[in-house]
Design an enzyme around this catalytic site. Structure first.
Site, PDB file in Angstrom:
ATOM      1  N   ARG A  80       0.876  -1.195   0.000  1.00 28.41           N
ATOM      2  CA  ARG A  80       0.000   0.000   0.000  1.00 28.41           C
ATOM      3  C   ARG A  80       0.900   1.227   0.000  1.00 28.41           C
ATOM      4  O   ARG A  80       0.826   2.074   0.872  1.00 28.41           O
ATOM      5  CB  ARG A  80      -0.869   0.012   1.272  1.00 28.41           C
ATOM      6  CG  ARG A  80      -1.909  -1.081   1.367  1.00 28.41           C
ATOM      7  CD  ARG A  80      -2.533  -1.101   2.766  1.00 28.41           C
ATOM      8  NE  ARG A  80      -2.675   0.234   3.329  1.00 28.41           N
ATOM      9  CZ  ARG A  80      -2.755   0.486   4.644  1.00 28.41           C
ATOM     10  NH1 ARG A  80      -2.689  -0.495   5.516  1.00 28.41           N
ATOM     11  NH2 ARG A  80      -2.894   1.719   5.090  1.00 28.41           N
ATOM     12  N   MET A 112       2.839   1.412  25.408  1.00 30.90           N
ATOM     13  CA  MET A 112       2.486   1.024  24.036  1.00 30.90           C
ATOM     14  C   MET A 112       1.799  -0.338  24.032  1.00 30.90           C
ATOM     15  O   MET A 112       1.589  -0.943  25.077  1.00 30.90           O
ATOM     16  CB  MET A 112       3.741   0.984  23.182  1.00 30.90           C
ATOM     17  CG  MET A 112       4.266   2.339  22.778  1.00 30.90           C
ATOM     18  SD  MET A 112       5.647   2.128  21.650  1.00 30.90           S
ATOM     19  CE  MET A 112       5.813   3.792  21.021  1.00 30.90           C
ATOM     20  N   ARG A 121      -0.392  -1.074  21.030  1.00 31.81           N
ATOM     21  CA  ARG A 121      -1.406  -0.938  19.982  1.00 31.81           C
ATOM     22  C   ARG A 121      -2.764  -1.458  20.455  1.00 31.81           C
ATOM     23  O   ARG A 121      -3.208  -1.035  21.501  1.00 31.81           O
ATOM     24  CB  ARG A 121      -0.948  -1.634  18.705  1.00 31.81           C
ATOM     25  CG  ARG A 121      -0.842  -0.628  17.569  1.00 31.81           C
ATOM     26  CD  ARG A 121      -0.652  -1.313  16.259  1.00 31.81           C
ATOM     27  NE  ARG A 121       0.722  -1.305  15.845  1.00 31.81           N
ATOM     28  CZ  ARG A 121       1.340  -0.274  15.282  1.00 31.81           C
ATOM     29  NH1 ARG A 121       0.699   0.844  15.064  1.00 31.81           N
ATOM     30  NH2 ARG A 121       2.601  -0.367  14.930  1.00 31.81           N
ATOM     31  N   ARG A 165      -1.333  13.061  37.661  1.00 32.06           N
ATOM     32  CA  ARG A 165      -0.296  13.375  36.665  1.00 32.06           C
ATOM     33  C   ARG A 165      -0.208  12.211  35.688  1.00 32.06           C
ATOM     34  O   ARG A 165      -0.539  11.083  36.035  1.00 32.06           O
ATOM     35  CB  ARG A 165       1.064  13.522  37.347  1.00 32.06           C
ATOM     36  CG  ARG A 165       1.192  14.734  38.215  1.00 32.06           C
ATOM     37  CD  ARG A 165       1.475  15.962  37.355  1.00 32.06           C
ATOM     38  NE  ARG A 165       1.942  17.059  38.174  1.00 32.06           N
ATOM     39  CZ  ARG A 165       1.176  17.893  38.855  1.00 32.06           C
ATOM     40  NH1 ARG A 165      -0.129  17.744  38.838  1.00 32.06           N
ATOM     41  NH2 ARG A 165       1.707  18.872  39.566  1.00 32.06           N
ATOM     42  N   LEU A 216      10.515   4.544  24.866  1.00 28.42           N
ATOM     43  CA  LEU A 216      11.497   4.008  25.825  1.00 28.42           C
ATOM     44  C   LEU A 216      11.340   2.492  25.925  1.00 28.42           C
ATOM     45  O   LEU A 216      12.300   1.771  26.201  1.00 28.42           O
ATOM     46  CB  LEU A 216      11.286   4.635  27.209  1.00 28.42           C
ATOM     47  CG  LEU A 216      11.648   6.125  27.309  1.00 28.42           C
ATOM     48  CD1 LEU A 216      11.165   6.699  28.624  1.00 28.42           C
ATOM     49  CD2 LEU A 216      13.157   6.289  27.163  1.00 28.42           C
TER      50      LEU A 216
HETATM   51  O1  F6P Z   1       4.094  -2.075  17.202  1.00 29.65           O
HETATM   52  C1  F6P Z   1       5.080  -1.533  18.006  1.00 29.65           C
HETATM   53  C2  F6P Z   1       4.715  -0.117  18.436  1.00 29.65           C
HETATM   54  O2  F6P Z   1       5.725   0.334  19.300  1.00 29.65           O
HETATM   55  C3  F6P Z   1       3.331   0.025  19.060  1.00 29.65           C
HETATM   56  O3  F6P Z   1       3.300  -0.399  20.400  1.00 29.65           O
HETATM   57  C4  F6P Z   1       3.081   1.500  18.870  1.00 29.65           C
HETATM   58  O4  F6P Z   1       1.702   1.794  18.817  1.00 29.65           O
HETATM   59  C5  F6P Z   1       3.726   1.773  17.547  1.00 29.65           C
HETATM   60  O5  F6P Z   1       4.682   0.762  17.321  1.00 29.65           O
HETATM   61  C6  F6P Z   1       4.386   3.126  17.489  1.00 29.65           C
HETATM   62  O6  F6P Z   1       4.895   3.327  16.214  1.00 29.65           O
HETATM   63  P1  F6P Z   1       5.816   4.572  15.853  1.00 29.65           P
HETATM   64  O7  F6P Z   1       7.221   4.198  16.181  1.00 29.65           O
HETATM   65  O8  F6P Z   1       5.607   4.757  14.395  1.00 29.65           O
HETATM   66  O9  F6P Z   1       5.371   5.748  16.648  1.00 29.65           O
END
Ligand code: F6P
Length: 368
Positions: free
Chosen positions: A88, A191, A193, A286, A293
């Site tokens: 894509r 993170m 996703r 906060r 990281l």
């Molecule tokens: O898939 C790995 C990941 O670190 C996810 O946890 C996160 O949403 C995404 O990649 C972040 O991607 P980028 O580095 O493009 O911000």
């Protein structure tokens, strides 16, 4: 099946600790079988955009020396990208509008032109889905499951996850002391996703009070109640771990950027939750975003070992005549699963899993 003389390796998607260990294991195991090894830079870019690299250097000959001393290093010596999925690929049409173009045939021609007999594709669901398409077009492919998110199906674990969880847990430990000192609610975003593996494992290990994950839509009023009860019981601080992909019941993901040819960028949830909770409960809140990281630094021992095992198993798979499969951890062993099965669906946290039961029995709140 044609004899293998030269294999290629690529790393695609977000980087994960352990990539270099896999590369090293693949290269040494392949060289020991008398095969040549070529690294493709930046996903598939080095192959089909080779002329854009200085000295046409999109492909790298991987020698024993080139992979020396890299097992413990984060990142990837090959580079990676999660932009410009070649199936894509974002391009401009004559009217200047961005359109997505399938460039997989160019990639297949690149493999033939460079006389590459097989590919070891190291990636998450996106990269391995691309590899699966190339396999269907006739390329010999073995996949290696990488992602800190641990959301790839048919393997107990992906490499990179353990390092991310260990670091997130350490951060939660550190937040405890400052939260207690200031009697604050600390909301920490990790993170992952659309899967809650990192938040769940780090949250439970770090003794969080509330864990919000995409698999369990949350009700902020219930989170507020849990905080009230905790503060009334005398524990006047709290730690909330939120997965970036968690959603309120009936709500949507918190997306910060949307672009052609790449997945939505999630973010902003911890800040929103902290603000809303402060308003709702009156407790000072906060937020902290751990973000990238979690992807940096050296792999843990677990990730190093599993990466080396995956890399060696990928070469063993090729030597055994396997094709179109992903190496997968099935303790105590590593086995092969068809790539199309591994990429068919996302591996999300099962609601009845033992870790969720444990968290509930320890009094942790999921906002449901
Ligand atoms: O898939 C790995 C990941 O670190 C996810 O946890 C996160 O949403 C995404 O990649 C972040 O991607 P980028 O580095 O493009 O911000």
């Amino acid at each position: 099946m044609t004899e293998i003389r030269r294999i290629a390796i690529n790393t695609g998607g977000g980087d994960a600790p352990g990539l270099n260990a896999v590369i090293r294991a693949v290269v040494i195991a392949a060289l020991n079988r008398g095969w040549r090894c070529t690294g493709i830079r930046d996903g598939y870019n080095g192959l089909f955009l080779g002329d854009t690299y200085p000295n046409g250097d999109g492909l790298i000959e991987l020698t024993r020396q080139r992979v020396s001393g890299i097992t413990h290093l984060g990142g990837t010596i090959l580079g990676t990208t999660n932009k410009g999925n070649p199936l894509r690929y974002p391009m401009r049409d004559p009217g200047g509008k961005v359109i997505e173009v399938d460039r997989s045939d160019e990639i297949m021609r690149g493999f033939r032109r460079h006389e590459i007999d097989a590919l070891v594709a190291i990636g998450g669901d996106g990269s391995l889905s691309i590899a699966e398409v190339l396999h269907r077009k006739g390329l010999r492919v073995i996949g290696v499951p990488k992602t800190i998110d641990n959301d790839l199906d048919k393997t107990v674990i992906t490499f990179g996850f353990d390092t991310a969880v260990s670091f997130a847990t350490e951060c939660i430990d550190r937040l405890h002391t400052t939260a207690e000192a200031h009697r604050r609610v600390m909301v920490v975003e990790v993170m992952g996703r659309y899967a809650g593996w990192i938040a769940l494992n780090a949250g439970v290990s770090g003794g969080a009070d509330v864990i919000l994950i995409p698999e369990i839509p949350y009700d902020l009023a219930k989170v507020g109640q849990a905080l009230q009860q905790r503060f009334e019981a005398g524990r006047q601080f709290a730690i909330i771990v939120v997965a970036e992909g968690a959603t309120p019941a009936g709500g949507t993901h918190s997306v910060v950027a949307r672009e052609a040819g790449r997945a939505d960028r999630l973010g902003g949830l911890a800040e929103a939750v902290a603000g809303q909770l402060q308003e709702l409960t009156g407790f000072e809140a906060r937020h902290v975003v751990l973000g990238h990281l979690l992807r940096g630094g050296s792999p843990t021992t677990f990730d190093r070992l599993i990466s080396l095992r995956f890399g060696a198993a990928a070469v063993r798979a090729l030597a055994e005549g396997q094709d179109g499969v992903m190496v997968a951890l099935d303790p105590p062993t590593v086995r092969y699963v068809p790539l199309n099965e591994a990429t068919a669906r996302m591996k999300r946290v099962p609601l009845g899993c033992d870790t969720i039961l444990t968290a509930r029995e320890l009094g942790m709140c999921f906002g449901d």
